[in-house]
Design a protein around this motif. Structure first.
Motif, PDB file in Angstrom:
ATOM      1  N   SER A  71       0.836  -1.212   0.000  1.00 56.15           N
ATOM      2  CA  SER A  71       0.000   0.000   0.000  1.00 56.15           C
ATOM      3  C   SER A  71       0.866   1.255   0.000  1.00 56.15           C
ATOM      4  CB  SER A  71      -0.952  -0.014   1.205  1.00 56.15           C
ATOM      5  OG  SER A  71      -0.242   0.176   2.420  1.00 56.15           O
ATOM      6  N   VAL A  72       1.974   1.219   0.730  1.00 50.41           N
ATOM      7  CA  VAL A  72       2.900   2.363   0.737  1.00 50.41           C
ATOM      8  C   VAL A  72       3.528   2.524  -0.640  1.00 50.41           C
ATOM      9  CG1 VAL A  72       5.063   3.265   1.673  1.00 50.41           C
ATOM     10  CG2 VAL A  72       3.378   2.215   3.202  1.00 50.41           C
ATOM     11  N   ALA A  73       3.947   1.418  -1.229  1.00 45.91           N
ATOM     12  CA  ALA A  73       4.583   1.462  -2.544  1.00 45.91           C
ATOM     13  C   ALA A  73       3.628   1.999  -3.611  1.00 45.91           C
ATOM     14  CB  ALA A  73       5.079   0.069  -2.929  1.00 45.91           C
ATOM     15  N   LEU A  74       2.338   1.702  -3.474  1.00 41.92           N
ATOM     16  CA  LEU A  74       1.343   2.150  -4.448  1.00 41.92           C
ATOM     17  C   LEU A  74       0.779   3.533  -4.127  1.00 41.92           C
ATOM     18  CD1 LEU A  74      -0.683  -1.162  -4.990  1.00 41.92           C
ATOM     19  CD2 LEU A  74       1.101  -0.186  -6.450  1.00 41.92           C
ATOM     20  N   GLY A  75       1.249   4.122  -3.011  1.00 40.76           N
ATOM     21  CA  GLY A  75       0.753   5.448  -2.639  1.00 40.76           C
ATOM     22  C   GLY A  75      -0.619   5.440  -2.014  1.00 40.76           C
ATOM     23  N   MET A  76      -1.087   4.287  -1.539  1.00 41.07           N
ATOM     24  CA  MET A  76      -2.395   4.196  -0.893  1.00 41.07           C
ATOM     25  C   MET A  76      -2.274   4.579   0.578  1.00 41.07           C
ATOM     26  SD  MET A  76      -3.851   0.610  -2.426  1.00 41.07           S
ATOM     27  CE  MET A  76      -5.286   0.696  -1.344  1.00 41.07           C
ATOM     28  N   LYS A  77      -3.190   5.416   1.035  1.00 44.09           N
ATOM     29  CA  LYS A  77      -3.205   5.821   2.435  1.00 44.09           C
ATOM     30  C   LYS A  77      -4.332   5.111   3.175  1.00 44.09           C
ATOM     31  CE  LYS A  77      -1.328  10.470   1.643  1.00 44.09           C
ATOM     32  NZ  LYS A  77      -1.553  11.934   1.836  1.00 44.09           N
ATOM     33  N   MET A  78      -4.124   4.931   4.462  1.00 39.36           N
ATOM     34  CA  MET A  78      -5.214   4.427   5.292  1.00 39.36           C
ATOM     35  C   MET A  78      -6.262   5.532   5.442  1.00 39.36           C
ATOM     36  SD  MET A  78      -4.484   1.305   6.269  1.00 39.36           S
ATOM     37  CE  MET A  78      -3.698   1.026   4.684  1.00 39.36           C
ATOM     38  N   ASN A  79      -7.515   5.149   5.543  1.00 43.43           N
ATOM     39  CA  ASN A  79      -8.577   6.126   5.752  1.00 43.43           C
ATOM     40  C   ASN A  79      -9.661   5.517   6.630  1.00 43.43           C
ATOM     41  OD1 ASN A  79     -10.387   4.628   3.992  1.00 43.43           O
ATOM     42  ND2 ASN A  79      -9.215   5.489   2.274  1.00 43.43           N
ATOM     43  N   PHE A  80     -10.747   6.255   6.819  1.00 37.14           N
ATOM     44  CA  PHE A  80     -11.806   5.816   7.729  1.00 37.14           C
ATOM     45  C   PHE A  80     -12.483   4.529   7.251  1.00 37.14           C
ATOM     46  CE2 PHE A  80     -11.419  10.313   8.719  1.00 37.14           C
ATOM     47  CZ  PHE A  80     -11.497  10.319  10.094  1.00 37.14           C
ATOM     48  N   ALA A  81     -12.374   4.228   5.957  1.00 34.65           N
ATOM     49  CA  ALA A  81     -13.053   3.050   5.411  1.00 34.65           C
ATOM     50  C   ALA A  81     -12.135   1.844   5.338  1.00 34.65           C
ATOM     51  CB  ALA A  81     -13.603   3.375   4.022  1.00 34.65           C
ATOM     52  N   ASN A  82     -10.923   2.033   4.802  1.00 31.50           N
ATOM     53  CA  ASN A  82     -10.099   0.847   4.530  1.00 31.50           C
ATOM     54  C   ASN A  82      -9.251   0.394   5.705  1.00 31.50           C
ATOM     55  OD1 ASN A  82      -7.783   2.482   4.659  1.00 31.50           O
ATOM     56  ND2 ASN A  82      -7.620   2.689   2.451  1.00 31.50           N
ATOM     57  N   ILE A  83      -9.247   1.154   6.798  1.00 28.26           N
ATOM     58  CA  ILE A  83      -8.406   0.766   7.928  1.00 28.26           C
ATOM     59  C   ILE A  83      -8.885  -0.532   8.576  1.00 28.26           C
ATOM     60  CG2 ILE A  83      -9.669   2.025   9.726  1.00 28.26           C
ATOM     61  CD1 ILE A  83      -6.887   2.836  10.850  1.00 28.26           C
ATOM     62  N   ILE A  84     -10.126  -0.915   8.306  1.00 25.64           N
ATOM     63  CA  ILE A  84     -10.635  -2.164   8.881  1.00 25.64           C
ATOM     64  C   ILE A  84     -10.134  -3.381   8.120  1.00 25.64           C
ATOM     65  CG2 ILE A  84     -12.718  -1.002   9.676  1.00 25.64           C
ATOM     66  CD1 ILE A  84     -14.241  -2.403   7.437  1.00 25.64           C
ATOM     67  N   ALA A  85      -9.409  -3.146   7.007  1.00 24.04           N
ATOM     68  CA  ALA A  85      -9.001  -4.266   6.156  1.00 24.04           C
ATOM     69  C   ALA A  85      -8.072  -5.234   6.889  1.00 24.04           C
ATOM     70  CB  ALA A  85      -8.318  -3.738   4.889  1.00 24.04           C
TER      71      ALA A  85
END
Length: 878
Positions: free
Chosen positions: A768-782
């Protein structure tokens, strides 16, 4: 697991399957009837709560402050913000006034309609809110133009306008000092726009005030508090539809004017629209893709149909449970449907594949059902327990939106177990699978070699895994959390685009902080102190609504009133003919030529004279009807805003002293209630930038911990969510580990099962870091979800590997690994559909879960066998 417990459970499962076989038709009949009732009950009783604030515990300190403000100033909550934008202040004000008048008649849809600029009080008091110097400049300009303004006020037509302009030019020819450049420049722009068939509206507000246009867009705001129905999927749908209907019916959206909707209500409405649309499409796509994948994997239509039936049954029962236990779905828990389809299919896959293999070996349906139920029941029970616990781990957190998802999905796993071990054997008892020839255990040599690489090359795989884990751990520390909830929504949404535009301007930023003061003195002290902060642009409270230097301003207004008092308004009622209008325009053009010939060198005079020449030539070439149409368009372009501006100017001559007590009730109630003063704090920076947001909040909280508002909520909510995630992951990990220790026969298997999951989570974070994806209110439960979703595969693979040796890995290439791969693919394809949701938060959850599930599959099929290679070798030697 202790042998006596294993024996007890196996005996219970054997007894259960006997009961199912005996009453198979009755069970299926009851299942169909109960499914119909549950579906009916759910449709008629399940509600939708689209309030994002309700997804966090009200016991949090910042939530208590926010709730206190909502209680004291309820009119400022759940608002729909109508933003009127135009290229001139006149057009913005006129459009807003027209819409405000229409909205005031819709009291059944709107609790309040607030447009202070449209009230008689603020129209009367408008000049008092100017600086004294600005007011004096306006008075001086009015004194200069008053004779000409009076002529136009009498005759508000093209005839009156160009008569006024001709008089002004002739006065200039007589040597009077008159600045005509502003109006001539605007007149030139109007002629050129007409020539190029473009829309143009002359701003009389800027002309009267002798101001230049300093903005590309002028904005007016109408604040609505709609009546919301939280029992509906779209609580504000009726109100928003009415506003849009009024805008369309009144043709308020024109070339130079736009009306857009934003605010908390519009944002929530469009967000819910994106989520519901995305979830429905994702659920349908998931259902279809799972069915197709099962058909390919099973190579049996009946196994696929049976699996989809129990999947549908479990989904209906789970939705019914949600209706009874929770009563409503929120923006996060609504995702349970897609999650259930992905996870619920796992149990059916493992049961069906074992049943198929068993039937092929024994050619006896009764024996196949008993063997399948007793053999898979143990693993299914363990998988259900661990998956349910990982979901239930969300429940103790302060993130109540996720806690409800945990309750619903965790119970859904239990329902899935019961449905799998009841309805599937009942279906196969009534309609057995067509007898299959006994399948050979031999697999394709290349497939066998490929699947045994993790065992045969264990050392290399473990070494590479350690290196990758160290690298991933380093990258995982760079994970960022995106605190901006706007980034969860589609940037194509009108409400989001409008909100971002407002955020970019500190004067209109809706992301302002709020502070309550218990006395006037405290409010004054806090306001002064906060305005001195580097990151604060300004503060506003009730004192700022009382103009300063009123005595001097009122004196200036009295002088202006005397100047304008004798003005005759609209006394010339005759409508000029087209020829009369053209004649006065020609006379004006002649005067311009004389002025230029007399030595006037200001460029605008020569430009305008040439432009008027072209206009007159065009008019001479047209027939009477076309001339009339063009003159009418030109008249609207240059005169439409004049009557309202003149009326506003005359209304402002009746200004009276303003105090806090004589402010309009609806305005005063926004800033003062029951001894409490409200202070709004506006940021200097654009808070779309997360770092600017954090700096602003940190500075305010250092100054006073009692501050709240949208910026504080965004930061504090993210902190609460991160803490909830950490708690959920920790609770799920500990509970799962304890359960595995209790239920596995070999206690060290717990380490083998959990290690690939932790590695998968670590690799997911790094990717996720390599792809530039940030944690947010929705995906943090993943990540907590992955713990429960991935543990099943580890249990099945471990079960198969314990029965294998280095020389004979038939269990690895038969039903265990095949079921794991098929199960993982169904989960990936079903949950992966979320990645295509128009709601960016849901899409980010889908993407992160897809990456995580792939990593889980890789770690389970490659890393886990390599870790167990030594034990397999030992078994082979034995």
């Amino acid at each position: 697991m202790k042998k006596k417990w294993r024996h007890y459970i196996e005996a219970s499962l054997s007894a259960w399957i006997s009961v199912v076989e005996r009453f198979d038709k009755l069970i299926l009949l009851l299942a169909c009837l109960s499914m119909a009732w549950c579906a009916y009950y759910t449709v008629h009783h399940l509600e939708m709560n689209t309030s994002t604030e309700d997804m966090l515990s009200p016991d949090l300190e910042w939530r208590r402050l926010d709730l206190e403000i909502d209680a004291r100033f309820p009119q400022d909550t759940n608002n729909l913000l109508v933003v009127v934008e135009a290229t001139t202040p006149d057009a913005a004000a006129d459009t807003a006034q027209l819409l405000y008048t229409k909205l005031n008649t819709e009291s059944d849809l709107f609790k309040t309609v607030y447009y202070p600029a449209g009230s008689a009080f603020f129209k009367r008091s408008a000049l008092l809110y100017l600086d004294t110097d600005e007011l004096q400049d306006l008075a001086d300009n009015l004194a200069t133009i008053q004779p000409f303004l009076s002529r136009l006020a009498e005759d508000q037509s093209l005839r009156g306008l160009f008569t006024m302009l001709q008089d002004a030019v002739e006065a200039k020819l007589d040597g009077e000092e008159i600045d005509l450049e502003p109006i001539l420049e605007k007149l030139e722009a109007a002629f050129i726009a007409l020539e190029n068939n473009r829309s143009y509206t002359l701003s009389w507000q800027l002309l009267i005030a002798n101001e230049k246009a300093t903005k590309k867009l002028y904005r007016e705001f109408i604040i609505l508090q709609p009546v919301l129905d939280y029992g509906s999927l779209f609580p504000a749908e009726n109100a928003i539809t009415k506003v849009r209907t009024l805008i369309s019916a009144s043709q308020l959206d024109r070339d130079n004017t736009a009306v857009r909707l934003t605010g908390s209500v519009a944002l929530a409405h469009e967000e819910m629209l994106n989520i519901s649309t995305g979830t429905v499409y994702s659920a349908i796509a998931a259902f279809v893709m799972v069915a197709l994948l099962l058909l390919v994997g099973f190579r049996s239509a009946w196994l696929t149909i049976a699996s989809m039936f129990i999947l549908l049954a479990g989904l209906i029962y789970t939705a019914c449970f949600a209706t009874i236990a929770v009563g409503e779905l929120n923006l996060i828990s609504i995702a349970f449907a897609v999650l259930y389809i992905g996870l619920g299919a796992d149990f059916a896959i493992h049961y069906c594949m074992h049943y198929r293999d068993s039937l092929a070996r024994h050619h006896d349906n009764h024996t196949a059902l008993h063997e399948t139920t007793t053999d898979t029941g143990m693993a299914l029970l363990l998988c259900t327990s661990t998956t349910a616990i990982s979901f239930y781990a969300f429940m103790p957190t302060d993130y109540s939106g996720v806690a409800e998802l945990g309750l619903i999905s965790g119970t859904g796993m239990l329902i899935s177990l019961v449905v799998t071990l009841t309805l599937l054997p009942a279906l196969f008892s009534v309609i057995p699978l067509k007898q299959l020839k006994k399948q050979a255990n031999a697999q394709h040599p290349f497939l066998l070699k490929l699947r045994t690489i993790p065992v045969t090359h264990a050392y290399k795989i473990k070494s590479i895994t350690v290196i990758l884990a160290i690298l991933a751990l380093y990258m995982a520390f760079q994970i960022e959390f995106d605190q901006n909830t706007l980034n969860l929504q589609s940037p194509e949404n009108e409400s989001v685009q409008t909100y971002r535009d407002l955020l970019a301007d500190s004067d209109t930023s809706p992301w302002n902080a709020t502070l309550l003061a218990r006395s006037y003195a405290e409010a004054e002290r806090l306001s002064t102190r906060l305005e001195s902060l580097p990151l604060v642009d300004n503060t506003v409270w009730i004192k700022d609504l009382v103009p300063e230097e009123q005595e001097g301003k009122l004196a200036i207004i009295d002088e202006m009133d005397l100047l304008l008092g004798a003005m005759a308004i609209g006394t010339e009622t005759s409508i000029p003919a087209d020829d009369e209008n053209l004649a006065i325009i020609r006379a004006f053009n002649t005067s311009l030529q004389q002025l230029i010939a007399g030595g006037e060198t200001t460029p605008v005079y020569a430009r305008l004279q040439k432009t008027v020449d072209r206009f007159l030539q065009t008019m001479d070439s047209l027939d009477a009807s076309s001339r009339h149409s063009l003159l009418e368009r030109f008249g609207h372009s240059v005169l439409d805003t004049f009557p309202e501006r003149l009326n506003a100017l005359l209304q402002s001559m009746h200004a009276e002293p303003i105090t806090e007590k004589n402010l309009p009730r609806d305005t005063r109630d926004l800033w003062f209630n029951d001894g409490t003063y409200r202070i709004e704090i506006y940021p200097r920076e654009n808070l779309v930038d997360n770092h600017a947001l954090q700096r602003f909040v940190a500075q305010l909280q250092t100054e006073t911990p009692r501050v709240t508002g949208l910026p504080i909520i965004a930061v504090e909510a993210s902190n609460a969510v991160i803490q909830a995630f950490q708690q959920a992951f920790l609770y799920a990990f500990i509970a799962t580990a304890i359960l595995l220790l209790l239920l596995t026969e070999k206690k060290y298997d717990t380490v083998y099962i959990l290690t690939p999951l932790l590695l998968a989570a670590l690799f997911t974070g790094a990717i996720s870091v390599a792809l530039g994806m940030k944690m947010n209110f929705a995906n943090i439960i993943a990540l907590p979800l992955l713990l429960g979703m991935g543990i099943d595969s580890g249990i099945y693979i471990l079960h198969g590997l314990h029965k294998s040796s280095r020389e004979d890995l038939s269990h690895l290439v038969r039903s265990s690994s095949s079921a794991v791969i098929l199960s993982a693919l169904t989960t990936i394809l079903s949950i992966g559909n979320l990645a295509f949701s128009p709601h960016l938060g849901t899409a980010s959850l889908g993407k992160l879960l897809t990456i995580g599930l792939i990593m889980t599959l890789v770690c389970t099929l490659i890393v886990l066998p390599s870790l167990l290679a030594g034990q397999i070798q030992h078994q082979g030697n034995r």
